[in-house]
Design an enzyme around this catalytic site. Structure first.
Site, PDB file in Angstrom:
ATOM      1  N   ASN A  70      44.809  44.643  10.322  1.00 14.68           N
ATOM      2  CA  ASN A  70      44.157  44.521  11.627  1.00 14.68           C
ATOM      3  C   ASN A  70      45.215  43.992  12.597  1.00 14.68           C
ATOM      4  O   ASN A  70      45.552  42.815  12.556  1.00 14.68           O
ATOM      5  CB  ASN A  70      42.969  43.547  11.515  1.00 14.68           C
ATOM      6  CG  ASN A  70      42.357  43.228  12.859  1.00 14.68           C
ATOM      7  OD1 ASN A  70      42.650  43.889  13.860  1.00 14.68           O
ATOM      8  ND2 ASN A  70      41.508  42.210  12.896  1.00 14.68           N
TER       9      ASN A  70
ATOM     10  N   LYS B 180      45.060  43.629  15.733  1.00 19.11           N
ATOM     11  CA  LYS B 180      44.461  42.864  16.840  1.00 19.11           C
ATOM     12  C   LYS B 180      45.078  43.279  18.183  1.00 19.11           C
ATOM     13  O   LYS B 180      45.408  44.447  18.374  1.00 19.11           O
ATOM     14  CB  LYS B 180      44.607  41.362  16.584  1.00 19.11           C
ATOM     15  CG  LYS B 180      44.076  40.944  15.219  1.00 19.11           C
ATOM     16  CD  LYS B 180      43.883  39.450  15.110  1.00 19.11           C
ATOM     17  CE  LYS B 180      43.491  39.099  13.692  1.00 19.11           C
ATOM     18  NZ  LYS B 180      43.082  37.710  13.544  1.00 19.11           N
TER      19      LYS B 180
ATOM     20  N   HIS C 104      34.022  41.827  13.575  1.00 21.50           N
ATOM     21  CA  HIS C 104      35.062  40.824  13.334  1.00 21.50           C
ATOM     22  C   HIS C 104      34.644  39.508  13.991  1.00 21.50           C
ATOM     23  O   HIS C 104      34.046  39.509  15.073  1.00 21.50           O
ATOM     24  CB  HIS C 104      36.403  41.310  13.893  1.00 21.50           C
ATOM     25  CG  HIS C 104      37.550  40.468  13.429  1.00 21.50           C
ATOM     26  ND1 HIS C 104      37.838  39.249  13.993  1.00 21.50           N
ATOM     27  CD2 HIS C 104      38.439  40.646  12.429  1.00 21.50           C
ATOM     28  CE1 HIS C 104      38.875  38.718  13.364  1.00 21.50           C
ATOM     29  NE2 HIS C 104      39.256  39.540  12.416  1.00 21.50           N
TER      30      HIS C 104
ATOM     31  N   GLU D 188      36.192  37.433  15.655  1.00 19.90           N
ATOM     32  CA  GLU D 188      36.690  37.231  17.021  1.00 19.90           C
ATOM     33  C   GLU D 188      35.785  37.937  18.030  1.00 19.90           C
ATOM     34  O   GLU D 188      35.607  37.467  19.154  1.00 19.90           O
ATOM     35  CB  GLU D 188      38.145  37.716  17.109  1.00 19.90           C
ATOM     36  CG  GLU D 188      39.070  36.735  16.403  1.00 19.90           C
ATOM     37  CD  GLU D 188      40.351  37.326  15.855  1.00 19.90           C
ATOM     38  OE1 GLU D 188      40.709  38.464  16.218  1.00 19.90           O
ATOM     39  OE2 GLU D 188      40.994  36.645  15.038  1.00 19.90           O
TER      40      GLU D 188
ATOM     41  N   GLU E 127      35.212  37.381   5.447  1.00 22.40           N
ATOM     42  CA  GLU E 127      36.263  36.676   6.174  1.00 22.40           C
ATOM     43  C   GLU E 127      35.751  35.293   6.582  1.00 22.40           C
ATOM     44  O   GLU E 127      35.123  35.156   7.644  1.00 22.40           O
ATOM     45  CB  GLU E 127      36.661  37.470   7.418  1.00 22.40           C
ATOM     46  CG  GLU E 127      37.225  38.840   7.125  1.00 22.40           C
ATOM     47  CD  GLU E 127      38.240  39.247   8.175  1.00 22.40           C
ATOM     48  OE1 GLU E 127      39.375  39.531   7.800  1.00 22.40           O
ATOM     49  OE2 GLU E 127      37.907  39.253   9.366  1.00 22.40           O
TER      50      GLU E 127
ATOM     51  N   GLY F 140      43.676  33.300  10.598  1.00 21.40           N
ATOM     52  CA  GLY F 140      44.746  32.919  11.502  1.00 21.40           C
ATOM     53  C   GLY F 140      45.098  31.447  11.450  1.00 21.40           C
ATOM     54  O   GLY F 140      45.812  30.938  12.314  1.00 21.40           O
TER      55      GLY F 140
ATOM     56  N   SER G  99      44.080  34.731   6.268  1.00 21.58           N
ATOM     57  CA  SER G  99      45.420  34.243   5.917  1.00 21.58           C
ATOM     58  C   SER G  99      45.903  34.788   4.575  1.00 21.58           C
ATOM     59  O   SER G  99      46.537  34.061   3.804  1.00 21.58           O
ATOM     60  CB  SER G  99      45.467  32.716   5.936  1.00 21.58           C
ATOM     61  OG  SER G  99      45.213  32.244   7.255  1.00 21.58           O
TER      62      SER G  99
HETATM   63  C1  PEP Z   1      41.688  39.002  10.430  1.00 20.62           C
HETATM   64  O1  PEP Z   1      41.806  38.839  11.621  1.00 20.62           O
HETATM   65  O2  PEP Z   1      40.900  39.852   9.992  1.00 20.62           O
HETATM   66  C2  PEP Z   1      42.503  38.157   9.552  1.00 20.62           C
HETATM   67  C3  PEP Z   1      42.163  38.068   8.290  1.00 20.62           C
HETATM   68  O3  PEP Z   1      43.560  37.508  10.125  1.00 20.62           O
HETATM   69  P1  PEP Z   1      44.694  36.633   9.362  1.00 20.62           P
HETATM   70  O4  PEP Z   1      45.151  37.445   8.182  1.00 20.62           O
HETATM   71  O5  PEP Z   1      45.762  36.445  10.379  1.00 20.62           O
HETATM   72  O6  PEP Z   1      44.028  35.377   8.934  1.00 20.62           O
END
Ligand code: PEP
Length: 252
Positions: A9, A11, A96, A98, A168, A174, A214
């Site tokens: 992703n 972003k 997601h 976000e 998630e 992040g 992460s």
């Molecule tokens: C995501 O945004 O779906 C995500 C898992 O981000 P990160 O790997 O940076 O934690």
């Protein structure tokens, strides 16, 4: 047996030129692998045509990070699922965290988006997961159950062939803080049980459930070795070809 899926992703990063460059590096790195998982990259809308051109003859799939709740009409700024399919996308991320937070998207939006995606022939990657305060309060299972139950049974055609789930935990996105393999496995197994209740045991056995939060080269193997973790949705580490390809290699 469920085939693993490793999805990047990107972003709000990488315009058309930079996205095409990273997509080319990923596409070159995948064919050399023995038993490659399914690999997916999700650039920003504006970079989709450039990435589609690069990935045309490759095994790497192309996804969007969102789609509209409608196919066409007076919805300024939106991009619809049929447009994404026409531009070369095969997948779309929906819900997601976000977007849940910043755009205040709701369960009704997710149902409509996933249905529009399915009607356009896209596979939806549906994200869910608890926030830090919910985990601290020991409510992660309640939250996961509620998020899945609010969407899956209302979809017109939910099936393992057109739907992928992505657990998630918001506190791990992040932040550099990852769920331990045991914490992740516990919720993945719990989620699979919920999918069984909502869509039936056959769907539950075949539905892929990705982990996101992460995931990095140094923790990916242990996470993806868990029996109910079928791959990863990767943010930060998907922006560097060598890190992303290392995670792809770890998806056994
Ligand atoms: C995501 O945004 O779906 C995500 C898992 O981000 P990160 O790997 O940076 O934690």
């Amino acid at each position: 047996m469920r085939r693993k899926l490793v999805a990047g992703n990107w972003k709000l990063n990488l315009g058309p030129a930079a996205a095409a460059k990273l997509a080319r590096q990923v596409a070159l790195g995948v064919p050399g692998l023995d038993r490659p998982p399914e690999v997916l990259v999700c650039p920003p809308y504006v970079s989709i045509p450039a990435v589609a051109a690069v990935l045309k003859d490759s095994a790497v799939r192309l996804g969007a990070q969102n789609c509209a709740v409608e196919d066409a009409g007076a919805f300024t700024g939106e991009v619809s699922a049929p447009m994404l399919a026409e531009a070369g996308a095969t997948h779309v991320i929906v819900a997601h965290s976000e977007r849940r937070t910043h755009q205040r998207e709701t369960d009704d939006d997710f149902v409509r988006k996933i249905d529009r995606a399915h009607a356009a022939g896209l596979t939806a990657v549906f994200c869910y997961g608890e926030r830090l305060e919910e985990r601290r309060a020991g409510r992660e299972r309640d939250v996961v159950r509620a998020q899945l139950a609010a969407v899956l049974p209302r979809l017109a055609s939910p099936a393992p062939a057109n739907l992928v789930l992505a657990y998630e935990p918001v506190w791990a996105i992040g932040t550099g803080e990852t769920a331990t393999p045991e914490q992740a496995q516990e919720i993945h197994a719990f989620s699979r049980g919920i999918v069984g209740e909502l869509l039936g045991n056959d769907a539950a056995a075949r539905m892929r459930i990705l982990y996101g939060g992460s995931m990095k080269p140094d923790n990916a193997v242990e996470l993806m070795r868990q029996p109910d973790i079928d791959g990863g949705l990767i943010g930060g580490a998907s922006l560097k070809a060598e890190d992303f390809l290392a995670i792809v290699r770890g998806a056994i």
